[in-house]
Enzyme design. Structure first.
Site, PDB file in Angstrom:
ATOM      1  N   SER A 253       0.860  -1.190   0.000  1.00  0.00           N
ATOM      2  CA  SER A 253       0.000   0.000   0.000  1.00  0.00           C
ATOM      3  C   SER A 253       0.891   1.232   0.000  1.00  0.00           C
ATOM      4  CB  SER A 253      -0.900   0.001   1.231  1.00  0.00           C
ATOM      5  OG  SER A 253      -0.134   0.348   2.364  1.00  0.00           O
ATOM      6  N   LYS A 254       0.247   2.364   0.041  1.00  0.00           N
ATOM      7  CA  LYS A 254       0.956   3.648   0.025  1.00  0.00           C
ATOM      8  C   LYS A 254       1.987   3.745   1.145  1.00  0.00           C
ATOM      9  CE  LYS A 254       0.038   7.419  -2.094  1.00  0.00           C
ATOM     10  NZ  LYS A 254       0.514   7.226  -3.315  1.00  0.00           N
TER      11      LYS A 254
END
Ligand code: GLU
Length: 491
Positions: A253-254
């Site tokens: 994810s980010k």
């Protein structure tokens, strides 16, 4: 060629990449696109591009355009499409009609509350919370529902007895007990298809032979197979590729850094080495070879060597591999890539156009081998653009010992002024000679020269910087700094 560990695709295949245009293309999607593209190219097959844009609220033309742009940037051209599910309403309506006629789907009138109550009851009885709706209604019941204004959705009538088996090319035999598959919705009350219907119908209609997609879709697969079989067709073969994890083994994810391809592009990654890194996310050639050109990937790739797990994306490792690629690049190709990057980011235009481009070209050699992505050009060579400015940390460093700074910078300046020719080797020889005369250690002598000419503590090499700066400008910078130092010394 290392031995395959599972079945492979060797015949020309028809594969597809089916993104939902609801945002930018992420590392996971790009990897799925790449694997499909590679196997199509390797087998002389066909790579179909399909936009799964049935979610009208979240799908945007901007997102579609961006996905197409990024696929082109990655070098993953498609052979057919882009098809858009939003333009294929007739195909799905026809499929729903056929499913209705075959008795495979039924109109379900339950409200959301009724469905939730059903799930709740199942949970209480420790059964899988799957929805089964009332399949048969009398005329009178139907009339009453219609009078109430209830609109049905279409659900697939899953026969509770039985199972659907996926012979997955990566995961092996995966069996789904129908008791755990609910009567899933295939069309909403406004007749629009759900993802499972549209994807299944399209895979069949587009004669997709193999579906390579993320493991997160595996629970959709039996539903799609049921739909395809109910239409009297044969499902494609499936290969579910492992989810991409961050170094902490959590889903990527980010939090793990840049997650969209666009961000990597903006950060100065080049497509070929970036694709090389993507290819290693869940696939390996022989557990040791890591560097591949695009052509080599096409040759080396095989579905048989996609792993079940272990697709870890490590941003740092990606940068290291990328840095190695930049170091090994042909100098002219590197220079051109750098100019292209700085043109695309608007940097060259913002700094005077042609003149800035010429500077970038002159400095390319001095940064090659020292940066792992093109955006780091700014760290090393940013000093060449804009007015001469001493950055605060450089000023702090140089003024720790003002007397010493004046001595070494003055010494350097004297030698530079006396140079008959402004040429890298001559600059180097003169300054090294001065270094010996002063009996300084190299760092204490060279750091102030760097600061004098670049105004920074981090830059291209000291000698290269002096050469790149040009005689007049370098000498003027030396003098200006000496002037400022003299001012505080005499105060
Ligand atoms: N549209 C789906 C997604 O973006 C892909 C579905 C598929 O590959 O079947 O996740």
């Amino acid at each position: 060629m290392p031995p395959p560990i599972r079945p492979d695709i060797t015949e020309p295949c028809r594969v597809r990449f089916a993104p939902s245009p609801t945002g930018s293309l992420h590392v996971g999607g790009a990897r799925t696109a790449l694997f499909n593209w590679l196997i199509a190219r390797k087998t002389g097959g066909t790579f179909v591009l399909r936009m799964e844009d049935t979610d009208r609220e979240r799908s945007t033309p901007e997102s579609e355009a961006e996905i197409l742009r990024v696929l082109r940037w990655l070098g993953l051209g498609w052979d057919e499409g882009p098809f858009r599910q939003s333009e294929r309403g007739d195909v799905y309506r026809d499929a729903i009609r056929r499913l209705r006629e075959a008795g495979a789907v039924y109109a379900a009138y339950e409200t959301a509350d009724e469905l939730e109550a059903q799930r709740e009851e199942a949970r209480r009885d420790k059964r899988a919370p799957v929805v089964r709706c009332k399949r048969e209604y009398t005329e009178a019941e139907l009339a009453a529902l219609t009078a109430e204004g209830r609109q049905p959705v279409w659900r697939f009538a899953v026969s509770v007895e039985g199972e659907t088996v996926i012979e997955d090319m990566v995961r092996g035999t995966v069996t789904f007990d129908h008791g755990n598959i609910e009567d899933f919705v295939v069309a909403r009350s406004d007749d629009t298809p759900t993802y499972n219907l549209a994807a299944a119908v399209d895979d069949a209609d587009m004669e997709i032979s193999h579906v390579l997609r993320g493991e997160d879709h595996i629970s959709n697969t039996p539903k799609q197979m049921l739909v395809i079989r109910a239409l009297g067709l044969e499902p494609p073969k499936y290969a579910h590729i492992p989810l991409i994890l961050g170094p902490d083994k959590k889903r990527l994810s980010k939090r793990h850094g840049a997650a969209s391809v666009e961000e990597f592009e903006a950060d100065g990654f080049l497509p070929e080495p970036f694709v090389n890194s993507l290819a290693l996310l869940g696939w390996s050639y022989d557990d040791k070879t890591e560097r591949f050109t695009m052509d080599e990937l096409v040759q080396a790739f095989s579905v048989a060597r996609i792993s079940k797990g272990g697709a870890v994306f490590d941003q740092r490792k990606t940068e290291v591999m990328h840095g190695r690629y930049l170091r090994m690049m042909d100098p002219q190709a590197f220079e051109d890539a750098l100019v292209a990057y700085l043109t695309n980011t608007g940097f060259i235009a913002a700094h005077g156009g042609a003149e800035a481009e010429a500077r970038v070209r002159r400095s390319a050699k001095a940064v090659k081998g020292k940066i792992s992505k093109l955006s780091e050009y700014h760290t090393l060579a940013g000093w060449m653009f804009g007015d001469y400015q001493l950055e605060p940390d450089a000023w702090e460093k140089i003024t720790v010992d003002v007397k010493h700074a004046i001595q070494v910078i003055g010494g350097g300046l004297g030698r530079l002024e006396a140079l008959p020719e402004w040429e890298l080797q001559a600059i180097k020889d003169a300054l090294q000679d001065q270094l010996h005369i002063l009996g300084e250690n190299a760092r204490d002598f060279l750091e102030p020269q760097r600061i004098a000419v670049t105004g920074r503590t981090v830059s291209t090499g000291v000698y290269e910087s002096i050469e790149l700066c040009g005689r007049d400008e370098a000498i003027s910078r030396y003098r200006s700094l000496l002037g400022r130092l003299a001012e505080i010394w005499t105060r």
